[in-house]
Design a protein around this motif. Structure first.
Motif, short mmCIF file in Angstrom:
data_model
loop_
_atom_site.label_atom_id
_atom_site.label_comp_id
_atom_site.label_asym_id
_atom_site.label_seq_id
_atom_site.Cartn_x
_atom_site.Cartn_y
_atom_site.Cartn_z
N ALA A 1 4.90 -6.28 -7.92
CA ALA A 1 4.06 -5.78 -9.01
C ALA A 1 4.74 -6.02 -10.36
O ALA A 1 4.08 -6.44 -11.32
CB ALA A 1 3.77 -4.29 -8.82
N GLN B 1 -0.76 -0.46 -7.57
CA GLN B 1 -2.03 -0.25 -6.87
C GLN B 1 -2.72 -1.59 -6.59
O GLN B 1 -3.40 -1.74 -5.58
CB GLN B 1 -2.98 0.66 -7.68
CG GLN B 1 -2.52 2.08 -7.78
CD GLN B 1 -1.52 2.32 -8.92
OE1 GLN B 1 -1.11 1.39 -9.61
NE2 GLN B 1 -1.11 3.57 -9.09
N ASN B 2 -2.57 -2.54 -7.51
CA ASN B 2 -3.18 -3.85 -7.29
C ASN B 2 -2.59 -4.52 -6.05
O ASN B 2 -3.31 -5.12 -5.26
CB ASN B 2 -2.97 -4.75 -8.50
CG ASN B 2 -3.80 -4.34 -9.69
OD1 ASN B 2 -4.24 -3.21 -9.79
ND2 ASN B 2 -4.03 -5.26 -10.60
N SER C 1 -9.34 -6.09 -2.55
CA SER C 1 -9.66 -6.84 -3.76
C SER C 1 -8.83 -8.12 -3.76
O SER C 1 -7.97 -8.31 -2.88
CB SER C 1 -9.40 -6.01 -5.02
OG SER C 1 -8.01 -5.83 -5.21
N PRO D 1 -6.58 -11.02 -6.22
CA PRO D 1 -5.97 -11.30 -7.52
C PRO D 1 -6.77 -12.36 -8.25
O PRO D 1 -7.48 -13.16 -7.63
CB PRO D 1 -4.58 -11.84 -7.15
CG PRO D 1 -4.62 -12.15 -5.69
CD PRO D 1 -5.78 -11.46 -5.09
N VAL E 1 1.50 -6.34 -12.84
CA VAL E 1 0.31 -5.57 -12.51
C VAL E 1 0.75 -4.22 -11.96
O VAL E 1 1.89 -4.07 -11.51
CB VAL E 1 -0.58 -6.29 -11.46
CG1 VAL E 1 -1.13 -7.59 -11.99
CG2 VAL E 1 0.16 -6.49 -10.15
N GLN F 1 -2.87 -14.50 -11.53
CA GLN F 1 -2.04 -13.73 -10.61
C GLN F 1 -1.72 -14.52 -9.36
O GLN F 1 -0.60 -14.46 -8.84
CB GLN F 1 -2.73 -12.41 -10.28
CG GLN F 1 -2.86 -11.50 -11.49
CD GLN F 1 -3.91 -10.42 -11.33
OE1 GLN F 1 -4.80 -10.51 -10.49
NE2 GLN F 1 -3.84 -9.39 -12.17
N LYS G 1 -4.05 -2.94 -2.98
CA LYS G 1 -5.44 -3.38 -2.75
C LYS G 1 -5.48 -4.82 -2.23
O LYS G 1 -6.25 -5.13 -1.34
CB LYS G 1 -6.26 -3.27 -4.05
CG LYS G 1 -6.58 -1.86 -4.45
CD LYS G 1 -7.35 -1.83 -5.74
CE LYS G 1 -7.59 -0.43 -6.23
NZ LYS G 1 -8.28 -0.42 -7.54
N TRP G 2 -4.64 -5.68 -2.80
CA TRP G 2 -4.63 -7.08 -2.36
C TRP G 2 -4.19 -7.17 -0.90
O TRP G 2 -4.81 -7.88 -0.11
CB TRP G 2 -3.72 -7.93 -3.23
CG TRP G 2 -4.11 -8.00 -4.67
CD1 TRP G 2 -5.33 -7.70 -5.23
CD2 TRP G 2 -3.28 -8.39 -5.76
NE1 TRP G 2 -5.30 -7.87 -6.58
CE2 TRP G 2 -4.05 -8.30 -6.94
CE3 TRP G 2 -1.95 -8.80 -5.86
CZ2 TRP G 2 -3.54 -8.63 -8.19
CZ3 TRP G 2 -1.44 -9.11 -7.11
CH2 TRP G 2 -2.24 -9.03 -8.26
#
Length: 148
Positions: free
Chosen positions: A25, A33-34, A43, A45, A30, A49, A37-38
């Motif tokens: 991260a 949390q991203n 979700s 990127p 980022v 990203q 999720k990835w």
């Protein structure tokens, strides 16, 4: 082809590099949390990203995309939408202008301004909403064939 979702692939590559989600991260800039999720396939990127992740993990964006059919279909949909948006003067524009011109010509010949007003409105609607009208008609046709 053995499909490997992008999230699973990202997690596997991160673990191979012996990195924590926090470290990734930080490097990708980022929130953590991203990364969650990835890696959970909730979700994706964005392209920048993905470029950063490919540098971190020593792979290519192509490898990420080739292994995830869902990501491929998302990219294809986005590309189709871009192609549609790039088309400034689509056929509906010319059809709409033609209807407006024809209505004006007919009203001059007949002497009825109602014809001009109706055809101008119809022409403008077609020129502005041509793609939406086409999609609606395609959906109706699809529904008709699915029921029949």
């Amino acid at each position: 082809m053995n499909e490997l979702r992008l999230g699973n692939q990202l997690k596997k590559l991160r673990e191979e590099q012996k990195m924590s989600q926090e470290e990734v991260a930080t490097q990708v800039r980022v929130p953590i949390q991203n990364i969650h999720k990835w890696e959970d396939n909730k979700s994706y990127p964005d392209i920048q990203q993905l470029l950063n992740l490919s540098d971190i993990y020593g792979t290519t964006i192509n490898e990420f995309i080739k292994n995830d059919a869902t990501l491929q279909s998302r990219i294809n949909i986005i590309e189709e939408e871009k192609e549609d948006d790039d088309e400034l003067f689509h056929p509906g524009f010319y059809i709409g202008i033609g209807i407006m011109f024809l209505g004006t010509l007919l009203s001059l010949i007949i002497g009825n301004l109602t014809i001009t007003m109706v055809t101008n409105i119809a022409g403008m609607l077609i020129a502005c909403f041509y793609k939406g009208i086409l999609k609606l008609l395609q959906d109706i046709k699809k529904d008709f064939y699915e029921q029949g």
